[in-house]
Design an enzyme around this catalytic site. Structure first.
Site, short mmCIF file in Angstrom:
data_model
loop_
_atom_site.label_atom_id
_atom_site.label_comp_id
_atom_site.label_asym_id
_atom_site.label_seq_id
_atom_site.Cartn_x
_atom_site.Cartn_y
_atom_site.Cartn_z
N ASN A 28 6.11 -2.76 -10.13
CA ASN A 28 7.32 -2.60 -10.97
C ASN A 28 8.51 -3.16 -10.18
OD1 ASN A 28 9.50 -0.23 -12.36
ND2 ASN A 28 8.38 -1.74 -13.52
N LEU A 29 8.34 -4.39 -9.77
CA LEU A 29 9.24 -4.99 -8.78
C LEU A 29 10.65 -5.17 -9.33
CD1 LEU A 29 6.84 -7.71 -7.29
CD2 LEU A 29 7.20 -5.34 -6.52
N HIS A 33 12.87 -4.97 -4.00
CA HIS A 33 11.57 -5.43 -3.48
C HIS A 33 11.66 -6.90 -3.09
CE1 HIS A 33 9.86 -2.15 -6.19
NE2 HIS A 33 9.37 -1.84 -5.01
N GLY A 145 11.92 -0.54 3.02
CA GLY A 145 13.33 -0.34 2.66
C GLY A 145 13.87 0.95 3.24
N GLN A 151 10.19 7.89 4.93
CA GLN A 151 8.94 7.11 4.91
C GLN A 151 8.95 6.06 6.02
OE1 GLN A 151 6.86 5.51 1.29
NE2 GLN A 151 7.94 3.63 1.79
N LEU A 182 18.60 0.97 -5.96
CA LEU A 182 17.55 0.47 -6.85
C LEU A 182 16.25 1.21 -6.58
CD1 LEU A 182 18.07 -3.41 -7.00
CD2 LEU A 182 19.22 -1.58 -8.25
N SER A 183 15.57 1.57 -7.66
CA SER A 183 14.30 2.29 -7.55
C SER A 183 13.53 2.07 -8.84
CB SER A 183 14.59 3.79 -7.38
OG SER A 183 13.45 4.55 -7.71
N ARG A 185 11.95 4.21 -10.31
CA ARG A 185 12.12 5.40 -11.16
C ARG A 185 13.42 5.36 -11.96
NH1 ARG A 185 9.03 7.93 -6.88
NH2 ARG A 185 7.10 8.72 -7.77
O1 PAF Z 1 7.36 2.78 -0.83
C1 PAF Z 1 6.37 2.55 -1.53
O2 PAF Z 1 6.41 1.81 -2.52
C2 PAF Z 1 5.04 3.23 -1.19
O3 PAF Z 1 5.25 4.51 -0.67
C3 PAF Z 1 4.16 2.39 -0.26
C4 PAF Z 1 4.81 2.18 1.10
C5 PAF Z 1 3.86 1.05 -0.91
C6 PAF Z 1 2.82 3.11 -0.02
O4 PAF Z 1 2.14 3.32 -1.21
#
Ligand code: PAF
Length: 283
Positions: A28-29, A33, A145, A151, A182-183, A185
């Protein structure tokens, strides 16, 4: 761009490549991304991206089934940008041909706080799939990001502790003109929620302004932000001021001494949970 769906095809494409730059995604770029891919291109060759919605990192009541899967339009976007050489888009059977009983367990002082407290198992799922993707792609560089700040720290920590020969690069959070990070979601937001959504970043900016003005009372800064968001209809999981280096809550003296800080937040607007963060450096 080559699109491959199996690990064998991926390895065939990458045989002998020693400078692979990798961008893992769940698809879902959006422009954030694509910015990661551009950064990857500056640090390696070829660039490999992956699209895999990783069941392991979703809790039982989370949005795994609803998570947008838009492979065809994602491929179009990547083709247009021309930064990616191989797109690895495995299905679930390819990534998890048997139950994934071996899993990475991040330390609780990093993986069990903030997002880890509200999404138990999330960082275990992320770490496991990232380790597995690294093993498939064998990159020398990987880009993440800063929007997913915790994460990024969990992945860095995993690479350090397992001596993985992968350099982790961080890309700044990409925002819409009104400040909303940007996300994928964001697409779930109703129009009125989309109009309200930048208030999460505004709340972080208010906390940062307080710190920069010399307020070292983290609890009161956080409390005011939670109150302000709640009054506007948000359901807040946390607004929390932490040290950048280890995500531990800073002592007042550390705040006054200019310890590099980050304020992180997670809150729901209707059914959509958003996260954001803002680094604060006094010097
Ligand atoms: O940030 C994300 O999109 C996900 O957590 C990742 C790093 C691709 C792992 O599934």
């Amino acid at each position: 761009m080559k699109v491959v769906h199996t690990i064998e095809e991926l390895r065939d494409q990458l045989r002998g490549q020693l400078r692979v730059a990798f961008v893992p995604t769940m698809g879902n770029l959006h422009p954030a991304h694509l910015a990661l891919m551009k950064l990857a291109r500056q640090h390696g060759d070829p660039v490999v991206a992956s699209i895999f919605v990783n069941r392991l990192q979703f809790g039982p009541n989370e949005d795994f089934d609803q998570y947008p899967r838009t492979l065809a339009s994602d491929i179009e976007k990547l083709e247009r940008e021309r930064d990616v050489y191989v797109l690895f888009a495995p299905n679930e059977r390819e990534m998890y041909p048997e139950p994934q009983n071996f899993q990475v367990q991040p330390p609780s002082d990093l993986g069990g706080i903030l997002e880890g407290e509200f999404r138990p198992g999330f960082f275990g799922g992320v770490s496991t799939v990232v380790l597995k993707l690294f093993s498939c792609v064998q990159p020398s560089v990987a880009v993440f990001g800063k929007k997913d700040y915790q994460q990024l720290m969990v992945v860095r920590n995993m690479c350090r502790q397992f001596q993985l020969p992968v350099k982790i690069l961080a890309h700044e959070t990409v925002r819409d003109a009104d400040g909303l990070a940007l996300s994928s979601r964001n697409g779930f937001l109703q129009p009125s929620e989309r109009a309200e959504a930048p208030q999460l970043y505004a709340a972080l900016q208010t906390v940062a302004a307080g710190v920069l003005a010399g307020n070292a009372d983290a609890a009161s800064l956080e409390g005011q932000a939670v109150q302000a968001l709640t009054a506007r209809g948000w359901d807040v999981d946390y607004v929390s001021l932490r040290r950048q280096r280890d995500l531990i809550a800073p002592a007042s003296q550390e705040i006054l001494d200019g310890e590099p800080l980050v304020v992180l937040a997670a809150a729901k607007l209707g059914a959509t949970r958003l996260i954001d963060n803002l680094e604060i450096c006094k010097k």
